[in-house]
Enzyme design. Structure first.
Site, PDB file in Angstrom:
ATOM      1  N   HIS A 191       0.836  -1.194   0.000  1.00  0.00           N
ATOM      2  CA  HIS A 191       0.000   0.000   0.000  1.00  0.00           C
ATOM      3  C   HIS A 191       0.874   1.249   0.000  1.00  0.00           C
ATOM      4  O   HIS A 191       2.060   1.187   0.303  1.00  0.00           O
ATOM      5  CB  HIS A 191      -0.835   0.086   1.290  1.00  0.00           C
ATOM      6  CG  HIS A 191      -1.612  -1.130   1.644  1.00  0.00           C
ATOM      7  ND1 HIS A 191      -2.978  -1.218   1.464  1.00  0.00           N
ATOM      8  CD2 HIS A 191      -1.232  -2.308   2.213  1.00  0.00           C
ATOM      9  CE1 HIS A 191      -3.410  -2.394   1.895  1.00  0.00           C
ATOM     10  NE2 HIS A 191      -2.360  -3.070   2.351  1.00  0.00           N
ATOM     11  N   TYR A 192       0.260   2.414  -0.284  1.00  0.00           N
ATOM     12  CA  TYR A 192       0.866   3.674   0.116  1.00  0.00           C
ATOM     13  C   TYR A 192      -0.095   4.402   1.045  1.00  0.00           C
ATOM     14  O   TYR A 192      -1.309   4.189   1.007  1.00  0.00           O
ATOM     15  CB  TYR A 192       1.305   4.542  -1.055  1.00  0.00           C
ATOM     16  CG  TYR A 192       0.259   5.012  -2.045  1.00  0.00           C
ATOM     17  CD1 TYR A 192      -0.906   5.675  -1.651  1.00  0.00           C
ATOM     18  CD2 TYR A 192       0.475   4.858  -3.414  1.00  0.00           C
ATOM     19  CE1 TYR A 192      -1.831   6.136  -2.567  1.00  0.00           C
ATOM     20  CE2 TYR A 192      -0.436   5.322  -4.343  1.00  0.00           C
ATOM     21  CZ  TYR A 192      -1.589   5.965  -3.917  1.00  0.00           C
ATOM     22  OH  TYR A 192      -2.499   6.425  -4.824  1.00  0.00           O
ATOM     23  N   THR A 193       0.457   5.267   1.897  1.00  0.00           N
ATOM     24  CA  THR A 193      -0.346   5.900   2.939  1.00  0.00           C
ATOM     25  C   THR A 193      -1.180   7.063   2.433  1.00  0.00           C
ATOM     26  O   THR A 193      -2.246   7.345   2.976  1.00  0.00           O
ATOM     27  CB  THR A 193       0.557   6.414   4.070  1.00  0.00           C
ATOM     28  OG1 THR A 193       1.481   7.366   3.527  1.00  0.00           O
ATOM     29  CG2 THR A 193       1.323   5.260   4.713  1.00  0.00           C
ATOM     30  N   GLU A 237       2.629  -0.820   4.512  1.00  0.00           N
ATOM     31  CA  GLU A 237       2.310   0.544   4.093  1.00  0.00           C
ATOM     32  C   GLU A 237       3.604   1.305   3.792  1.00  0.00           C
ATOM     33  O   GLU A 237       4.542   1.279   4.597  1.00  0.00           O
ATOM     34  CB  GLU A 237       1.540   1.284   5.192  1.00  0.00           C
ATOM     35  CG  GLU A 237       0.128   0.781   5.421  1.00  0.00           C
ATOM     36  CD  GLU A 237      -0.877   1.425   4.490  1.00  0.00           C
ATOM     37  OE1 GLU A 237      -0.470   2.282   3.661  1.00  0.00           O
ATOM     38  OE2 GLU A 237      -2.070   1.081   4.585  1.00  0.00           O
ATOM     39  N   HIS A 274      -2.536  -3.222  -3.400  1.00  0.00           N
ATOM     40  CA  HIS A 274      -3.892  -3.003  -2.907  1.00  0.00           C
ATOM     41  C   HIS A 274      -4.875  -2.887  -4.072  1.00  0.00           C
ATOM     42  O   HIS A 274      -5.996  -3.401  -4.021  1.00  0.00           O
ATOM     43  CB  HIS A 274      -3.912  -1.733  -2.052  1.00  0.00           C
ATOM     44  CG  HIS A 274      -5.061  -1.657  -1.118  1.00  0.00           C
ATOM     45  ND1 HIS A 274      -5.305  -0.549  -0.343  1.00  0.00           N
ATOM     46  CD2 HIS A 274      -6.046  -2.532  -0.809  1.00  0.00           C
ATOM     47  CE1 HIS A 274      -6.377  -0.743   0.395  1.00  0.00           C
ATOM     48  NE2 HIS A 274      -6.852  -1.940   0.129  1.00  0.00           N
ATOM     49  N   ASP A 298      -3.528   2.218  -4.896  1.00  0.00           N
ATOM     50  CA  ASP A 298      -2.149   2.080  -4.430  1.00  0.00           C
ATOM     51  C   ASP A 298      -1.625   0.654  -4.659  1.00  0.00           C
ATOM     52  O   ASP A 298      -2.424  -0.287  -4.678  1.00  0.00           O
ATOM     53  CB  ASP A 298      -2.040   2.469  -2.951  1.00  0.00           C
ATOM     54  CG  ASP A 298      -3.040   1.760  -2.045  1.00  0.00           C
ATOM     55  OD1 ASP A 298      -4.212   1.598  -2.445  1.00  0.00           O
ATOM     56  OD2 ASP A 298      -2.645   1.363  -0.932  1.00  0.00           O
TER      57      ASP A 298
END
Length: 219
Positions: free
Chosen positions: A5-7, A70, A113, A123
């Site tokens: 994921h990215y935040t 993440e 994700h 993401d």
């Protein structure tokens, strides 16, 4: 499996604060700062709330079958922004460590994700270096691809075999799968279903058919 994921937040500190707050009901096993610092928030044998609704293969409760990682990254509204090299080195080291300790997770089970939640999540995005990870033996990348005549039925069959699941089984749902697939494997490809889309998806389905398994997790 492992879900990346990215935040999409201002900083790793802000993301950490949010994921350690029970109110939003969001968490992950690991957070990697842009400078390469790794913070573990949830034990790998525990269930984290990182994936949400979606599916990969026949697994519909992805949270109970995955480790969530993440990345401290917020995409710009315009232009592009590469992931920090220090962050990518830390991710590579973490993935290597997990794969050594958990042989039940193979590289085809490292997904984004957006792979498991087309249209709902985007993401880790088009700038994420999937091919670079594949070159390190930490992801998959199709090789020797042969373009094929566009055919939605064939595309759907190969996508399902690989692991993609549309949010709804209609035109919009499958276009969401096409977009998610392109974001990962054919960045920059736009427009109607193409011969290149076909060739890559068929190669993915043939080379890495999705295997479904289960892991023991605790609530």
């Amino acid at each position: 499996m492992i879900v990346l994921h990215y935040t999409a937040m201002d900083s790793a500190a802000a993301a950490l604060e949010r994921m350690c707050d029970p109110a939003p009901e969001v968490s992950a096993h690991y957070l990697i700062d842009r400078d390469g610092t790794i913070v573990q928030m949830v034990d790998e044998d525990m269930r984290a709330w990182h994936a949400g609704a979606g599916a990969w293969g026949n697994v519909t409760d992805v949270n109970s079958h995955s480790i969530g990682i993440e990345l401290d990254y917020c995409p710009p509204f315009e232009g592009s922004l590469d992931f920090d090299a220090r962050q990518m080195r830390a991710l590579s080291n973490l993935l290597t460590d997990i794969l050594i300790r958990r042989p039940e997770i193979t590289i085809d089970r490292i997904i984004g994700h957006s792979d498991m939640a087309p249209s709902r999540k985007f993401d880790p995005g088009p700038m994420f270096p999937w091919q670079e990870l594949a070159n390190q033996g930490l992801s998959i990348w199709p090789a020797n691809v042969t373009d094929k005549m566009p055919n939605w039925d064939t595309f759907k069959s190969a996508a399902l075999k690989f692991g993609y699941r549309p949010p709804v089984d209609d035109h919009d749902g499958w276009n969401a799968v096409l977009f998610a697939f392109r974001t990962r494997f054919l960045t920059g490809q736009v427009g109607v279903l193409s011969a290149r889309d076909m060739g890559v998806m068929v190669a993915l389905g043939q080379s890495w058919p999705c295997r479904d398994g289960s892991v023991t997790t605790s609530q």
